[in-house]
Design an enzyme around this catalytic site. Structure first.
Site, PDB file in Angstrom:
ATOM      1  N   HIS A  19       0.795  -1.233   0.000  1.00  0.00           N
ATOM      2  CA  HIS A  19       0.000   0.000   0.000  1.00  0.00           C
ATOM      3  C   HIS A  19       0.828   1.284   0.000  1.00  0.00           C
ATOM      4  O   HIS A  19       0.265   2.374  -0.011  1.00  0.00           O
ATOM      5  CB  HIS A  19      -0.917   0.009   1.232  1.00  0.00           C
ATOM      6  CG  HIS A  19      -0.131   0.076   2.500  1.00  0.00           C
ATOM      7  ND1 HIS A  19       0.495  -1.021   3.034  1.00  0.00           N
ATOM      8  CD2 HIS A  19       0.154   1.110   3.315  1.00  0.00           C
ATOM      9  CE1 HIS A  19       1.130  -0.667   4.129  1.00  0.00           C
ATOM     10  NE2 HIS A  19       0.942   0.636   4.323  1.00  0.00           N
ATOM     11  N   HIS A  45       1.784   7.035  -0.517  1.00  0.00           N
ATOM     12  CA  HIS A  45       0.914   6.162   0.270  1.00  0.00           C
ATOM     13  C   HIS A  45      -0.406   6.011  -0.469  1.00  0.00           C
ATOM     14  O   HIS A  45      -1.085   7.003  -0.723  1.00  0.00           O
ATOM     15  CB  HIS A  45       0.688   6.765   1.657  1.00  0.00           C
ATOM     16  CG  HIS A  45       0.214   5.788   2.666  1.00  0.00           C
ATOM     17  ND1 HIS A  45      -1.083   5.307   2.695  1.00  0.00           N
ATOM     18  CD2 HIS A  45       0.861   5.179   3.682  1.00  0.00           C
ATOM     19  CE1 HIS A  45      -1.206   4.464   3.696  1.00  0.00           C
ATOM     20  NE2 HIS A  45      -0.043   4.360   4.310  1.00  0.00           N
TER      21      HIS A  45
END
Length: 173
Positions: free
Chosen positions: A75, A90
């Site tokens: 992620h 992110h």
């Protein structure tokens, strides 16, 4: 006898890093990210991108700058263009909860990447369907106050590779 150059201090020009948008989408102020670590600037200055939804295949997150891929999770990833400078991307908020489900890695930690290389593929619609946010912070980790310039105003559409931020990190003496 002293050298005639002994007292001369040579100014080293600052290196300006231009960070590109890692994905297609709409730029948001970092303060709009629903996570205090990002919105309060604790991780560093930056922006966020609300990703476009691809009509087929995964959305791709690309390296915003050339360097070594120092951290890689399903992620999120961080690229170090030079010692002391690290850029974090992110993908979504709280997406660590997905334990990698819906993400595909296209690079390996420790690998050298070129600006624009694909790093992670993901499904923003799938993330949103699970009740998680899809805003993607792009942060100059621990950058000095005032050292990062926004090149694209919030509300503007960008494509991967669009110059997004300019970072002038301190130079080594």
């Amino acid at each position: 006898m002293t050298s005639p150059h002994e007292d001369v201090v040579t100014a080293v020009p600052a290196t300006r890093l231009v960070l590109s948008a890692p994905l297609d989408g709409v730029v948001h102020a970092i303060e709009d990210v629903p996570d205090h670590v990002f919105s309060a600037g604790i991780a560093g200055p930056g922006v966020a991108i609300e990703p476009d939804r691809p009509t087929h295949g995964p959305a791709l997150a690309h390296a915003p700058v050339a360097g070594r891929l120092v951290t890689l999770f399903a992620h999120a990833f961080a690229v170090e263009p030079s010692p002391g400078t690290t850029v974090l991307v992110h993908l979504g908020i709280d997406t660590v909860r997905l334990a990698g489900e819906g993400f595909a890695l296209y690079a390996a930690e420790g690998e050298q990447v070129a600006q624009g290389d694909p790093v992670i593929g993901w499904d923003p619609d799938g993330v949103e369907a699970r009740g998680l946010g899809v805003l993607c912070p792009v942060v100059a980790l621990q950058a000095e106050p005032g050292s990062v310039e926004l090149l694209v105003e919030p509300g503007r559409q960008v494509t991967a590779g669009t110059p997004l931020l300019a970072w002038t990190p301190p130079t080594a003496a």
